[in-house]
Enzyme design. Structure first.
Site, PDB file in Angstrom:
ATOM      1  N   HIS A 117       0.855  -1.185   0.000  1.00 22.74           N
ATOM      2  CA  HIS A 117       0.000   0.000   0.000  1.00 22.74           C
ATOM      3  C   HIS A 117       0.898   1.244   0.000  1.00 22.74           C
ATOM      4  O   HIS A 117       2.020   1.207   0.504  1.00 22.74           O
ATOM      5  CB  HIS A 117      -0.850  -0.049   1.277  1.00 22.74           C
ATOM      6  N   LYS A 220     -10.008  -0.623  10.622  1.00 29.02           N
ATOM      7  CA  LYS A 220     -10.091  -1.869   9.845  1.00 29.02           C
ATOM      8  C   LYS A 220     -10.397  -3.068  10.738  1.00 29.02           C
ATOM      9  O   LYS A 220     -10.395  -4.206  10.299  1.00 29.02           O
ATOM     10  CB  LYS A 220      -8.781  -2.085   9.089  1.00 29.02           C
ATOM     11  N   CYS A 358      -4.702   1.825  -3.960  1.00 32.02           N
ATOM     12  CA  CYS A 358      -3.511   2.444  -3.339  1.00 32.02           C
ATOM     13  C   CYS A 358      -2.252   1.592  -3.477  1.00 32.02           C
ATOM     14  O   CYS A 358      -1.245   1.864  -2.816  1.00 32.02           O
ATOM     15  CB  CYS A 358      -3.715   2.766  -1.857  1.00 32.02           C
TER      16      CYS A 358
END
Ligand SMILES: Cc1ncc(COP(=O)(O)O)c(C=O)c1O
Length: 405
Positions: A117, A220, A358
């Site tokens: 990422h 998350k 991303c």
């Protein structure tokens, strides 16, 4: 006993939007009522700053905030003093790269992978530009899995750190962190782990990983936004220079410019932190541990298998990670731009992410920078998977491209 029907009742987003199929859990997760209540309770009953006040609500805020270190220590099997709170992984990774910038010199090497990422790429790219370090990419197979033999061959005396995601955010590849740490340590290199897509989905065990640094974001794992964790081996944290300076992190300073910082983890928490976010994170961690991380993982693996078995029968799609057993299912509808296909799904109440997620250099591995990521969590069901697959089967060039016109 894992009971998904019961679990679903904990999530107001599910109760309030029963029509929605939320398969964008890789981006962020829903929050259970207990987390919402914990945040609300702080605002309604003991709003105050932490580490500053001497009155009852401030002391309660201090205690509740600090207890979260113990909860996180239990979650990831480390010591509470090794848990520093940050805004998210991005902030934690920038902190890590910042402190390493004092140790790295021209010609030193950091190993990352092309599946990382942006938050685990750009801080290293900055060091490449500013300190002239080398970035070397760990070889991956087509589904994002580290090739251990190839990884071992990346090492020489210039390698000072390895930084990888335990579970990839696009392909869901699960990396052999323990083995990777062992090899890194043979070369005295630091092992840094991005646990974004693993935390709250499976057990993350620092002792088992034997890693040096690890970070994750609360949002998350059923917790609030704007809170996250940097785990660091205590001796290492003691050597790391804090990126942010200010109130809360210093023990004293004087008019001659001298400064004494607090010990870790407090020296990393400059300024008023996201108190309610951290409190909510603690509640989320307890909630997940009560259900059981192994139970959550087993359920997810089973649901993903069910999902894959159905998707693989559709002849209008290409799947990029059919052999990975957990994490998202990432695919494209043949001949249809990913965002257009996602638009069709959105118009039919199915939420996914489309684009490059991303991970902007992953196209070197999978051959495309546009895909649809359907990421499930333990509150999703087979019935949602059935509805989702029916929708995917309907997507074609006609209905996809016209959806937002
Ligand atoms: C693997 C991975 N690392 C890092 C991040 C960054 O997380 P945050 O935006 O919470 O800093 C994400 C977010 O999607 C991710 O999936």
């Amino acid at each position: 006993m894992f009971d998904v029907k019961k679990i679903r009742k904990d999530f107001p987003m599910i109760t309030n939007h029963p029509e929605m199929i939320y398969f964008d859990n890789g981006a962020t997760t829903y929050k259970p009522q207990c987390v919402i209540d914990a945040v609300k309770d702080f605002y309604e009953n003991y709003t105050s700053n932490v580490e500053r006040g001497d009155y009852p609500t401030a002391i309660k805020a201090d205690r509740t905030y600090d207890q979260v270190r113990e909860i996180i220590a239990e979650l990831i099997n480390c010591e509470p003093r090794e848990v520093a709170f940050f805004a998210n992984i991005t902030a934690a990774m920038n902190q890590i790269a910042f402190s390493l910038s004092y140790d790295l010199k021209e010609g030193d090497t950091v190993l990352i992978s092309e599946a990382e990422h942006a938050s685990n790429v750009l801080p290293w790219f900055r060091l490449k530009q500013e300190k002239k370090i080398n970035i070397r990419y760990i070889p991956l197979d087509k589904q994002g899995n580290v090739d251990l033999e190839g990884y071992a061959k990346c090492f020489d005396d210039t390698v000072k750190a390895v930084s990888v995601a335990y579970v990839g955010n696009v392909l869901g590849a699960v990396q052999p962190i323990r083995e990777m740490s062992e090899i890194a340590h043979r070369y005295d290199a630091l092992m840094i782990v991005d646990a974004a897509q693993a935390i709250g989905h499976r057990k993350v065990d620092i002792k088992e990983f034997d890693c040096d640094l690890l970070c994750f974001s609360s949002h998350k794992m059923c917790g609030p936004d704007g809170a996250g964790v940097l785990y660091g081996r205590y001796e290492l944290l003691k050597k790391m220079k804090p990126l942010l300076l200010g109130g809360g992190m210093n023990a004293r300073f004087a008019d001659d410019g001298s400064v004494i910082l607090k010990d870790p983890p407090h020296c990393f928490e400059a300024g008023t932190p996201n108190i309610e976010g951290v409190i909510g994170l603690g509640t989320a961690a307890k909630y997940l541990m009560n259900i059981g991380l192994n139970e959550i993982h087993e359920y997810e693996v089973d649901l993903r298998k069910y999902f894959l078995d159905k998707m693989i029968r559709l002849d209008n799609i290409e799947i990029y990670n059919p052999d990975n057993i957990s994490g998202p299912l990432t695919f494209n509808v043949k001949g249809v731009f990913a965002q257009d296909a996602a638009g069709y799904l959105a118009a039919n109440n199915a939420c996914v992410r489309s684009g490059n997620h991303c991970a902007k250099i992953l196209h070197n591995v999978i051959g495309t920078d546009q895909s649809i990521r359907a990421s499930i969590y333990f509150y999703n069901t087979r019935e949602e998977v059935d509805r989702f697959c029916e929708l995917v089967a309907q997507i074609d060039l006609e209905n996809a491209v016209n959806i937002f016109i």
